[in-house]
Scaffold this motif. Structure first.
Motif, mmCIF file in Angstrom:
data_model
loop_
_atom_site.group_PDB
_atom_site.id
_atom_site.type_symbol
_atom_site.label_atom_id
_atom_site.label_comp_id
_atom_site.label_asym_id
_atom_site.label_seq_id
_atom_site.Cartn_x
_atom_site.Cartn_y
_atom_site.Cartn_z
ATOM 1 N N PHE A 59 8.910 5.701 -9.070
ATOM 2 C CA PHE A 59 7.236 6.054 -9.900
ATOM 3 C C PHE A 59 6.534 6.965 -10.144
ATOM 4 O O PHE A 59 5.726 7.213 -9.931
ATOM 5 C CB PHE A 59 6.723 4.573 -9.658
ATOM 6 C CG PHE A 59 7.068 3.431 -9.480
ATOM 7 C CD1 PHE A 59 6.637 2.397 -10.562
ATOM 8 C CD2 PHE A 59 7.985 3.023 -8.919
ATOM 9 C CE1 PHE A 59 6.773 1.486 -11.170
ATOM 10 C CE2 PHE A 59 8.231 1.331 -9.162
ATOM 11 C CZ PHE A 59 8.167 0.716 -9.799
ATOM 12 N N GLY A 60 7.634 7.836 -9.231
ATOM 13 C CA GLY A 60 6.350 9.524 -9.098
ATOM 14 C C GLY A 60 5.824 9.672 -7.900
ATOM 15 O O GLY A 60 6.410 9.119 -6.776
ATOM 16 N N HIS A 61 5.365 11.397 -7.595
ATOM 17 C CA HIS A 61 5.040 11.165 -6.308
ATOM 18 C C HIS A 61 3.566 12.229 -6.546
ATOM 19 O O HIS A 61 3.355 12.470 -7.563
ATOM 20 C CB HIS A 61 5.707 13.023 -6.072
ATOM 21 C CG HIS A 61 7.586 12.106 -6.219
ATOM 22 N ND1 HIS A 61 7.944 11.510 -4.582
ATOM 23 C CD2 HIS A 61 8.511 12.199 -6.572
ATOM 24 C CE1 HIS A 61 9.455 11.471 -5.472
ATOM 25 N NE2 HIS A 61 9.880 11.970 -6.162
ATOM 26 N N GLY A 62 2.842 11.620 -5.394
ATOM 27 C CA GLY A 62 1.241 11.515 -4.701
ATOM 28 C C GLY A 62 1.072 11.430 -3.600
ATOM 29 O O GLY A 62 1.552 11.254 -3.050
ATOM 30 N N SER A 63 0.262 11.518 -3.864
ATOM 31 C CA SER A 63 -0.803 10.305 -2.440
ATOM 32 C C SER A 63 -0.149 8.620 -2.426
ATOM 33 O O SER A 63 0.141 8.641 -3.411
ATOM 34 C CB SER A 63 -1.952 10.229 -2.094
ATOM 35 O OG SER A 63 -2.478 9.602 -2.984
ATOM 36 N N ASP A 89 -1.149 6.320 -2.058
ATOM 37 C CA ASP A 89 -1.976 5.801 -3.041
ATOM 38 C C ASP A 89 -1.760 5.500 -4.229
ATOM 39 O O ASP A 89 -1.944 4.606 -4.692
ATOM 40 C CB ASP A 89 -3.453 5.796 -2.043
ATOM 41 C CG ASP A 89 -4.082 6.634 -1.702
ATOM 42 O OD1 ASP A 89 -3.697 7.649 -1.684
ATOM 43 O OD2 ASP A 89 -5.408 6.244 -2.386
ATOM 44 N N ASP A 90 -1.791 6.898 -4.522
ATOM 45 C CA ASP A 90 -1.754 6.522 -6.073
ATOM 46 C C ASP A 90 -0.440 6.374 -6.555
ATOM 47 O O ASP A 90 -0.526 5.635 -7.333
ATOM 48 C CB ASP A 90 -1.798 8.324 -6.177
ATOM 49 C CG ASP A 90 -3.351 8.935 -6.489
ATOM 50 O OD1 ASP A 90 -4.403 8.048 -5.701
ATOM 51 O OD2 ASP A 90 -3.555 9.978 -5.914
ATOM 52 N N PRO A 92 0.676 -1.564 -0.182
ATOM 53 C CA PRO A 92 -0.022 -0.055 0.524
ATOM 54 C C PRO A 92 0.954 1.470 0.293
ATOM 55 O O PRO A 92 0.020 2.541 0.317
ATOM 56 C CB PRO A 92 -0.974 -0.281 0.756
ATOM 57 C CG PRO A 92 -0.892 -2.027 1.693
ATOM 58 C CD PRO A 92 0.253 -1.801 1.097
ATOM 59 N N ARG A 112 1.389 -1.176 -8.534
ATOM 60 C CA ARG A 112 0.542 -2.090 -9.107
ATOM 61 C C ARG A 112 0.374 -2.359 -9.996
ATOM 62 O O ARG A 112 0.615 -3.254 -10.731
ATOM 63 C CB ARG A 112 -0.903 -2.227 -7.935
ATOM 64 C CG ARG A 112 -1.572 -2.977 -7.952
ATOM 65 C CD ARG A 112 -2.614 -3.047 -7.060
ATOM 66 N NE ARG A 112 -3.587 -1.697 -7.371
ATOM 67 C CZ ARG A 112 -4.330 -1.276 -6.385
ATOM 68 N NH1 ARG A 112 -5.298 -1.413 -5.217
ATOM 69 N NH2 ARG A 112 -5.256 -0.193 -7.183
ATOM 70 N N ALA A 158 1.631 4.202 -5.296
ATOM 71 C CA ALA A 158 0.965 2.038 -5.005
ATOM 72 C C ALA A 158 0.338 2.140 -6.381
ATOM 73 O O ALA A 158 0.449 0.795 -6.446
ATOM 74 C CB ALA A 158 0.569 2.521 -3.461
ATOM 75 N N ALA A 159 -0.272 2.793 -6.706
ATOM 76 C CA ALA A 159 -1.247 2.076 -7.434
ATOM 77 C C ALA A 159 -0.685 2.595 -8.949
ATOM 78 O O ALA A 159 -1.315 1.238 -9.793
ATOM 79 C CB ALA A 159 -2.929 2.777 -7.626
ATOM 80 N N LYS A 160 -0.158 2.770 -8.718
ATOM 81 C CA LYS A 160 1.006 3.518 -10.007
ATOM 82 C C LYS A 160 2.346 2.247 -10.243
ATOM 83 O O LYS A 160 2.006 1.612 -11.122
ATOM 84 C CB LYS A 160 1.759 4.301 -10.782
ATOM 85 C CG LYS A 160 2.618 4.539 -11.782
ATOM 86 C CD LYS A 160 2.946 6.009 -11.968
ATOM 87 C CE LYS A 160 4.252 5.647 -13.346
ATOM 88 N NZ LYS A 160 4.354 7.283 -13.405
#
Lengths: 254, 97
Positions: A79-83, A85-86, A50, A92, A88-90
């Motif tokens: 993989f980049g930055h953001g929240s 969960d965002d 997560p 995934r 982790a979704a990338k």
């Protein structure tokens, strides 16, 4: 567990830092340490699927609270930055973070922790979920770690058809190279790893004469430490934390 | 458990996120831990645009039962559209790409 007195001084520093990871890449990490000259043992935390989330920041501070230098590298940095969960979704959607990248980041973090003037030179590695798998993998592929804790790491025992370009080798195949004592905490209702898979891993550890300590908790599934999810099991989690700190205290003390 | 189950498909269309509408180029469908839904495993759908970075994402986390209802609703709606509009549905899809 750390023994506190009501009249003792306590202080902690916790912040985001930059560190050198796999192939010399600069990545960020969350770092927490007790104030004082030390020397302190160190624990490296490998975050779960997560993401590099609030729970991992909390337990990074928890280790500092118990007298450890603690750092959690952001293994999803590339993989980049953001929240969390965002990001982790990338990851995934991209098929997961490559094993080589994680092992390289762990190696960098171990070097950082050992270089600190308040380190006692001992470093343990800890991870939950996919981070548990990564903790086992790192303890096998890297030399010089002093203790490893795998909490319900799935896909350590994994059939060939589930291998991917990012995770090309079943971690169990590295067991002969395990370089430090291993603590495993599992739940008997978990579906990955199943009780059978845990037994297969333990058999492999015995076959190679590796020091290990496995505990499988009844009425617990995957992620039973996660107080923010339905998987939380209070009694099992409290006992698991006790065993975990006793294990690190045994192998990481000066 | 971390299942690692994910299926991806290239898609064309638009999605509305926190910053308004944006073009979609991929959908990732996984069956794994949810980030928010109060179940151990969920069917997760992420509509994304790779060029825009991780933050531009339309995400849903559904119980398996809900996911099957969604699949049925989508297929039913598509079928009704094809019956009512016929080949125009195909033309509309091509115009989106």
């Amino acid at each position: 567990m750390h023994q506190y007195r009501t009249d003792m001084y306590e202080g902690m520093l916790a912040e985001t830092v930059m560190m050198e990871g796999h192939r010399g890449d600069a990545i960020n990490a969350y770092f927490a340490r007790p104030l004082g000259p030390g020397p302190f043992p160190a624990v490296l935390l490998i975050h779960h699927m997560p993401g590099w989330d609030e729970w991992y920041r909390e337990i990074t501070r928890k280790f500092a609270h118990h007298g450890y230098l603690a750092t959690s590298p952001n293994i999803y940095y590339r993989f980049g930055h953001g929240s969390p969960d965002d990001v982790a979704a990338k990851v995934r959607g991209s098929g997961g973070v490559p094993d080589d990248s994680v092992v390289g980041d762990v190696e960098g973090a171990v070097g950082l922790l050992r270089s600190l003037p308040y380190s006692n030179g001992k470093v343990g590695v800890f991870g939950t979920c996919s981070g548990g798998r990564h903790a086992f993998l790192a303890a096998c592929r890297l030399k010089g770690l002093d203790a490893a804790v795998d909490c319900w790491g799935g896909n350590v025992v994994v059939p060939k058809e589930k291998l991917t370009p990012s995770q090309p080798v079943p971690p169990i195949e590295y067991t002969r190279d395990l370089s430090c004592p291993l603590l495993g905490l599992f739940g008997d209702e978990d579906q990955n790893p199943t009780l059978q898979q845990v037994a297969v891993l333990e058999q492999e550890l015995k076959k190679h004469g590796k020091a290990h300590e496995f505990h499988t908790y009844p009425k617990a599934g995957h992620g039973f430490f996660y107080y923010h999810s339905p998987s939380y099991r209070q009694e099992q989690a409290v006992d698991g934390w006790k065993k975990l700190f006793a294990f690190f205290n045994k192998y990481l003390s000066s | 458990m971390c299942t690692g189950i994910v299926e991806s498909a290239k898609v064309s269309g638009s999605g509305k996120g926190p910053r308004g509408w944006f073009k979609l180029d991929e959908v990732n469908v996984s069956f794994d831990h949810p980030f928010d839904a109060s179940v151990e495993h969920s069917l997760n759908i992420d509509f994304v645009n790779h060029a825009e970075g991780p933050s531009l994402r339309i995400a849903v986390e559904l119980t398996p039962e809900s996911a099957r209802k969604l699949v049925e609703a989508i297929l039913t709606s598509l079928t009704r559209g094809e019956v009512q509009i016929g080949k125009d549905v195909t033309l509309t899809s091509q115009q989106l790409t």
